[in-house]
Write an enzyme that holds these catalytic residues in place. Structure first.
Site, PDB file in Angstrom:
ATOM      1  N   GLN A 142     -10.218  -3.650  -3.788  1.00 15.38           N
ATOM      2  CA  GLN A 142     -11.515  -3.183  -3.287  1.00 15.38           C
ATOM      3  C   GLN A 142     -12.595  -3.350  -4.348  1.00 15.38           C
ATOM      4  O   GLN A 142     -13.719  -3.762  -4.044  1.00 15.38           O
ATOM      5  CB  GLN A 142     -11.416  -1.709  -2.877  1.00 15.38           C
ATOM      6  CG  GLN A 142     -12.711  -1.116  -2.387  1.00 15.38           C
ATOM      7  CD  GLN A 142     -13.174  -1.696  -1.056  1.00 15.38           C
ATOM      8  OE1 GLN A 142     -12.410  -1.724  -0.097  1.00 15.38           O
ATOM      9  NE2 GLN A 142     -14.408  -2.177  -0.989  1.00 15.38           N
ATOM     10  N   ASP A 164     -17.126   7.551  -2.055  1.00 17.67           N
ATOM     11  CA  ASP A 164     -15.915   7.369  -1.241  1.00 17.67           C
ATOM     12  C   ASP A 164     -15.645   8.703  -0.554  1.00 17.67           C
ATOM     13  O   ASP A 164     -16.256   9.737  -0.882  1.00 17.67           O
ATOM     14  CB  ASP A 164     -14.760   6.958  -2.178  1.00 17.67           C
ATOM     15  CG  ASP A 164     -13.472   6.601  -1.447  1.00 17.67           C
ATOM     16  OD1 ASP A 164     -13.508   6.398  -0.213  1.00 17.67           O
ATOM     17  OD2 ASP A 164     -12.417   6.533  -2.117  1.00 17.67           O
ATOM     18  N   HIS A 179      -7.242   1.138  -6.655  1.00 14.08           N
ATOM     19  CA  HIS A 179      -7.506   0.257  -5.511  1.00 14.08           C
ATOM     20  C   HIS A 179      -8.235  -0.991  -6.040  1.00 14.08           C
ATOM     21  O   HIS A 179      -9.412  -1.203  -5.767  1.00 14.08           O
ATOM     22  CB  HIS A 179      -8.347   1.009  -4.476  1.00 14.08           C
ATOM     23  CG  HIS A 179      -8.375   0.379  -3.122  1.00 14.08           C
ATOM     24  ND1 HIS A 179      -7.620  -0.736  -2.785  1.00 14.08           N
ATOM     25  CD2 HIS A 179      -9.093   0.687  -1.999  1.00 14.08           C
ATOM     26  CE1 HIS A 179      -7.863  -1.060  -1.527  1.00 14.08           C
ATOM     27  NE2 HIS A 179      -8.746  -0.214  -1.034  1.00 14.08           N
ATOM     28  N   ARG A 230       0.888  -1.179   0.000  1.00 10.92           N
ATOM     29  CA  ARG A 230       0.000   0.000   0.000  1.00 10.92           C
ATOM     30  C   ARG A 230       0.912   1.212   0.000  1.00 10.92           C
ATOM     31  O   ARG A 230       1.642   1.454   0.979  1.00 10.92           O
ATOM     32  CB  ARG A 230      -0.917   0.002   1.223  1.00 10.92           C
ATOM     33  CG  ARG A 230      -1.666   1.314   1.378  1.00 10.92           C
ATOM     34  CD  ARG A 230      -2.804   1.260   2.359  1.00 10.92           C
ATOM     35  NE  ARG A 230      -3.953   0.584   1.787  1.00 10.92           N
ATOM     36  CZ  ARG A 230      -5.188   0.643   2.277  1.00 10.92           C
ATOM     37  NH1 ARG A 230      -5.438   1.370   3.353  1.00 10.92           N
ATOM     38  NH2 ARG A 230      -6.185  -0.003   1.698  1.00 10.92           N
ATOM     39  N   ARG A 243     -14.093  -8.239   1.074  1.00 10.97           N
ATOM     40  CA  ARG A 243     -12.647  -8.019   0.942  1.00 10.97           C
ATOM     41  C   ARG A 243     -11.903  -9.315   1.263  1.00 10.97           C
ATOM     42  O   ARG A 243     -10.920  -9.656   0.607  1.00 10.97           O
ATOM     43  CB  ARG A 243     -12.166  -6.903   1.882  1.00 10.97           C
ATOM     44  CG  ARG A 243     -12.628  -5.501   1.542  1.00 10.97           C
ATOM     45  CD  ARG A 243     -12.118  -5.016   0.192  1.00 10.97           C
ATOM     46  NE  ARG A 243     -10.675  -5.081   0.046  1.00 10.97           N
ATOM     47  CZ  ARG A 243      -9.807  -4.166   0.482  1.00 10.97           C
ATOM     48  NH1 ARG A 243     -10.245  -3.074   1.060  1.00 10.97           N
ATOM     49  NH2 ARG A 243      -8.491  -4.304   0.297  1.00 10.97           N
ATOM     50  N   CYS A 260     -16.368   1.966   0.018  1.00  9.71           N
ATOM     51  CA  CYS A 260     -15.233   1.103   0.403  1.00  9.71           C
ATOM     52  C   CYS A 260     -14.897   1.220   1.887  1.00  9.71           C
ATOM     53  O   CYS A 260     -14.259   0.333   2.437  1.00  9.71           O
ATOM     54  CB  CYS A 260     -14.023   1.420  -0.453  1.00  9.71           C
ATOM     55  SG  CYS A 260     -13.391   3.100  -0.255  1.00  9.71           S
TER      56      CYS A 260
HETATM   57  N1  NVA Z   1      -9.873   6.855  -1.674  1.00 12.10           N
HETATM   58  C1  NVA Z   1      -9.580   6.373  -0.341  1.00 12.10           C
HETATM   59  C2  NVA Z   1      -9.820   4.910  -0.237  1.00 12.10           C
HETATM   60  C3  NVA Z   1      -9.633   4.355   1.154  1.00 12.10           C
HETATM   61  C4  NVA Z   1      -9.820   2.889   1.224  1.00 12.10           C
HETATM   62  C5  NVA Z   1      -8.152   6.716   0.018  1.00 12.10           C
HETATM   63  O1  NVA Z   1      -7.254   6.548  -0.807  1.00 12.10           O
HETATM   64  O2  NVA Z   1      -7.923   7.148   1.157  1.00 12.10           O
HETATM   65  N1   CP Z   2     -11.399   0.004   2.027  1.00 14.25           N
HETATM   66  C1   CP Z   2     -10.147  -0.090   2.477  1.00 14.25           C
HETATM   67  O1   CP Z   2      -9.179  -0.324   1.732  1.00 14.25           O
HETATM   68  O2   CP Z   2     -10.058   0.050   3.813  1.00 14.25           O
HETATM   69  P1   CP Z   2      -8.720   0.189   4.649  1.00 14.25           P
HETATM   70  O3   CP Z   2      -8.098   1.495   4.297  1.00 14.25           O
HETATM   71  O4   CP Z   2      -9.184   0.135   6.089  1.00 14.25           O
HETATM   72  O5   CP Z   2      -7.800  -0.952   4.315  1.00 14.25           O
END
Ligand code: NVA
Ligand code: CP
Length: 311
Positions: free
Chosen positions: A141, A229, A138, A111, A296, A268
């Protein structure tokens, strides 16, 4: 897929058939898990004797726990590290890190702040690499989201999925999905925060049916799935002017009432009630966000299994 190592970096790396197979295997794993204990290993134990390393440059709840649980249930082990605790934080290169980890573990999930870090890592890795979220996409997801759609509403072909809010990593993975499965993707975002144009154009040239609509009521009309989101992704600066521009893109009960009678609401998570979504929506009868979060786990298992089948 032509490459020997099965990296899971973005959905648009898949052919339509390969992606359908992956999605089916995720559904199948979920069905076969009914009434089995959470730490019980699946019959095929497809990750037996395998180790997954997870490196996080950003926080996570679902991704971290679902991947770790997935490895338990597939019979393998996992190692989780915050990148700040690694020599990466003192300047060791991504490619040297990838070469070293490839000697210890069988698969790596990353990540990262920058998508290019995932690409750099995968270029030097001799084991499969999974994108567990970057600034660009992502994909894990959206596999879970597609599973959720299909288990509630059946085949997504010819259905309408509508995205509300700023274009971001989630939007991009939905756009990739639209080039693989024949659904209509409406993007309802303010002109200041549209998704990446190159990604939209490439998906369109790959056959995706993407329609940009800036009027939320028009966008919601007849939708089978409404998805949103956070307005501020991890790493984004929270500024008032962005919040003001986005206010009219909040998913409200009013918008839900304009959609198809059986519309499902997806997010998500983490969610911000009163910002991108009204609490009556996310906590209401059209919301499937908890199934989506559960999925997930099943999705990660399908993805890990697929990656481990690298030649
Ligand atoms: N768009 C959000 C998704 C979190 C799972 C982010 O990148 O923070
Ligand atoms: N939706 C998602 O990726 O959640 P987290 O950031 O908690 O992993």
């Amino acid at each position: 897929m032509t490459e020997k190592i099965r990296h899971f970096i973005d959905l648009n790396y898949f052919s339509k058939n390969d992606f359908r197979d992956l999605l089916n295997s995720c559904h199948q794993r979920k069905k076969s898990k009914i009434r089995i204990g959470k730490a019980e290993v699946d019959d095929d134990a497809c990750a037996k004797d395998k180790i997954l390393a997870m490196i996080f440059e950003k926080p996570s709840t679902r991704t971290r726990f679902s991947f770790e649980t997935a490895m338990y249930q597939l019979g393998g082990k996992s190692i989780v590290v915050n990148s700040n605790d690694m020599q990466l934080n003192r300047g060791e290169t991504i490619s040297d890190t990838a070469r070293v980890l490839s000697r210890y573990v069988d698969i790596v999930m990353l990540r990262t702040n920058e998508h290019s870090s995932i690409l750099d890592f995968s270029n030097s890795s001799s084991v499969p690499v999974i994108n567990g979220l970057s600034d660009l996409s992502h994909p894990c997801q959206v596999v879970a989201d597609l599973m959720t759609f299909e288990e509630i509403l059946g085949p997504i072909k010819s259905k309408v999925v509508t995205w509300f809010g700023p274009g971001n990593n989630m939007t991009h993975s939905w756009i990739h999905a639209a080039s693989l499965l024949d659904f209509e993707l409406r993007v309802c975002a303010p002109k200041e925060y549209l998704p990446n144009l190159e990604i939209v154009e490439k998906a369109r040239s790959d056959g995706a049916n993407i329609i940009e609509i800036d009027d939320p009521k028009e966008a919601a009309n007849g939708s089978h799935c409404i998805v949103t989101d956070t307005w501020f992704s991890m790493g984004d600066e929270e500024d008032r002017s962005k919040r003001d521009v986005l206010r009219q893109f909040q998913v409200t009960n009013k918008l839900i009432s304009l959609a198809d009678d059986n519309v499902i609401f997806l997010h998500c998570l983490p969610a911000h009630r009163g910002e991108e979504v009204e609490s009556q929506v996310i906590d209401g009868p059209h919301s499937y966000v908890w199934d989506e979060a559960e999925n997930r786990l099943h999705a990660q298992k399908g993805i890990i299994d697929w990656c481990l089948k690298s030649n």
